[in-house]
Design a protein around this motif. Structure first.
Motif, PDB file in Angstrom:
ATOM      1  N   ILE A 154      -4.450 -11.091   3.151  1.00 54.25           N
ATOM      2  CA  ILE A 154      -3.924 -10.024   1.804  1.00 54.25           C
ATOM      3  C   ILE A 154      -4.590 -11.308   0.209  1.00 54.25           C
TER       4      ILE A 154
ATOM      5  N   THR B 119       1.069  -0.958   0.002  1.00 54.17           N
ATOM      6  CA  THR B 119      -0.155  -0.246   0.212  1.00 54.17           C
ATOM      7  C   THR B 119       0.758   1.625  -0.499  1.00 54.17           C
TER       8      THR B 119
ATOM      9  N   LYS C 295      -0.883 -12.591   5.598  1.00 51.00           N
ATOM     10  CA  LYS C 295      -1.294 -13.386   4.508  1.00 51.00           C
ATOM     11  C   LYS C 295      -1.942 -13.457   3.660  1.00 51.00           C
TER      12      LYS C 295
ATOM     13  N   GLU D 242       8.710  -5.453  -1.393  1.00 53.32           N
ATOM     14  CA  GLU D 242       7.637  -6.247  -1.474  1.00 53.32           C
ATOM     15  C   GLU D 242       7.984  -7.764  -0.647  1.00 53.32           C
TER      16      GLU D 242
ATOM     17  N   GLN E 297      -6.525  -9.890  -2.353  1.00 51.60           N
ATOM     18  CA  GLN E 297      -6.756  -9.948  -3.653  1.00 51.60           C
ATOM     19  C   GLN E 297      -7.299 -10.436  -4.802  1.00 51.60           C
TER      20      GLN E 297
ATOM     21  N   ARG F 213       6.337  -9.356   3.389  1.00 50.13           N
ATOM     22  CA  ARG F 213       5.687 -10.446   2.924  1.00 50.13           C
ATOM     23  C   ARG F 213       6.010 -11.438   4.146  1.00 50.13           C
TER      24      ARG F 213
END
Length: 143
Positions: A40, A2, A37, A25, A44, A29
């Motif tokens: 996210i 973000t 995780k 990134e 997605q 992660r």
């Protein structure tokens, strides 16, 4: 990542390019908790589903707008003809006009040549009204 996370990384001393990099990134992660995780990945997936839905709805919207435009053009032409020649009151005549318009629209939708569409629609209307073509069509259908 973000924009907020990128800003936080930049505030910690990274350049914008470094904070936006694939390496940054990957590290985020790597150190992220498993729950994050999963969240996210779910977000997605939902974004992908919504994008597919938006694309489908856009295609349907474009198709409906084209149909509305076509119908509008036909209605305007009918209105102009009624102003110039008077209103059609006979039901069979109204059916003929509707049939002719529907045939032209179907041919246009199928991508047929305009001249062929007009000629073929006229032929079908002639048959509908009881012309010689009606016997030929009936005869051909019986074979």
């Amino acid at each position: 990542m973000t924009d907020d996370l990128i800003r936080q990384l930049m505030a910690s001393g990274l350049s914008k390019q470094q904070a936006s990099s694939v390496t940054a990134e990957t590290l985020v992660r790597l150190f992220m908790k498993e729950d994050g995780k999963i969240l996210i990945a779910e977000a997605q997936r939902q974004v992908s589903e919504m994008q597919a839905l938006v694309d489908r709805l856009q295609a349907e919207y474009n198709e409906l707008m084209q149909k509305i435009s076509s119908i509008s053009d036909t209605l305007l032409a009918i209105t102009e003809a009624q102003k110039e020649h008077g209103e059609v009151t006979d039901e069979k005549a109204k059916n003929v006009v509707a049939l002719y318009g529907a045939l032209l629209a179907m041919n246009e939708h199928a991508g047929a040549d305009a001249a062929d569409s007009v000629r073929n629609a006229g032929y079908v209307v002639y048959a509908y009204l009881g012309g010689q073509a009606k016997r030929e069509i009936t005869y051909m259908a019986e074979q």
